[in-house]
Design an enzyme around this catalytic site. Sequence first.
Site, PDB file in Angstrom:
ATOM      1  N   GLY A  54       0.861  -1.177   0.000  1.00 27.05           N
ATOM      2  CA  GLY A  54       0.000   0.000   0.000  1.00 27.05           C
ATOM      3  C   GLY A  54       0.897   1.225   0.000  1.00 27.05           C
ATOM      4  CB  ALA A 243      18.696   4.780 -14.182  1.00 22.89           C
ATOM      5  CG  ASP A 272       5.137   3.659  -2.400  1.00 24.90           C
ATOM      6  OD1 ASP A 272       4.719   4.684  -2.965  1.00 24.90           O
ATOM      7  OD2 ASP A 272       4.610   2.545  -2.535  1.00 24.90           O
ATOM      8  CB  ALA A 302      13.776   0.108  -1.776  1.00 28.45           C
ATOM      9  N   GLY A 307      10.076  -7.231  -2.965  1.00 31.91           N
ATOM     10  CA  GLY A 307       8.912  -6.710  -2.264  1.00 31.91           C
ATOM     11  C   GLY A 307       9.034  -5.230  -2.017  1.00 31.91           C
TER      12      GLY A 307
END
Length: 324
Positions: A54, A243, A272, A302, A307
């Site tokens: 989310g 990038a 996010d 990340a 995930g």
Amino acid sequence: MDTNTLNVGEALMQLTGRVAVVGSMNADYTVRVPRFLLPGETLEGGALEILPGGKSSNQAAAAAKLGAQVTLFGALGQDSNADFLSGKLEEAGVDTSSIARVDGPSGTTVITVSEADGENTIVYSAGSNRAVTAEYVRSHAAELTSASVLGLCLESPLEAVIEAARLAHEAGMPVLLNNSPFMADLPSELVENVDILLANEHEVAQMIGMDDSAVDWANADWDALRVKLAELGFSRVIITLGALGSCVIDGESVERVDGVRISPVDTTGCGDSYMGTVLAGLASGFSLTDSARIAAYVGAYAACGFGAQASYGTATEIREAFSL
């Protein structure tokens, strides 16, 4: 803390400000595939994983894992995913005490991740996120406006997003809007209460009526873009460029921030994590440009994991990964 010689490693250890996020929480049903499907095609994928996600939840978790004091405002259902999602947020350090519980299922997404390049496709089912109403936002006005900055995206009902922006703006809090899921024509009552816009280059092109395919984003006319965005009501903008890094517009100032070179594994939730970092940076007294500099490393970290929230790092982990 606005400096052209920012030490990102030191800055990562100073992200302790107070952040409010209003919006969505989803259980991400994620499968890795050798490539994306063609219409009518069936492919064998990898093992199904259920991961916390989310957009708003991701942003809150990213900021909290970096050390910010984060409160998330939203709604979960009465299913097993609700306990799973709230538990993962609490593990990340997010204050979940204001999250409502409503009848029905929590929000979900179905995600496929291409093994070829780490890109993803996402199908979103709102579920309990529809219960985040303007009335709910007003009922938490005091807690919301006690933070230093507010983060918003568009996975919640628009009336609630507008009300949250209005309350925070009137309280003197900077409001950062991530225009995602993308809306080409944002309502004026939202624009007038948003202080900072975060969008990628493709979204910005659509907002200002440009032919995205005709733009060389490595050498774009950033000052012309600044003028066009100001005409839409946005004088402070971060344009993310994948990038290529980002472009930060802050009033009359336009500055490019370099990207961080990596080999991506999964880009789910990277935007996010970037947004959450900018929120943490602003809440902790960093400038918009320096917040973007820090966010470049957090987003890159990340992308090296699988995930969304599952791939986010702490300040110490990110410093070690990039020898900062």
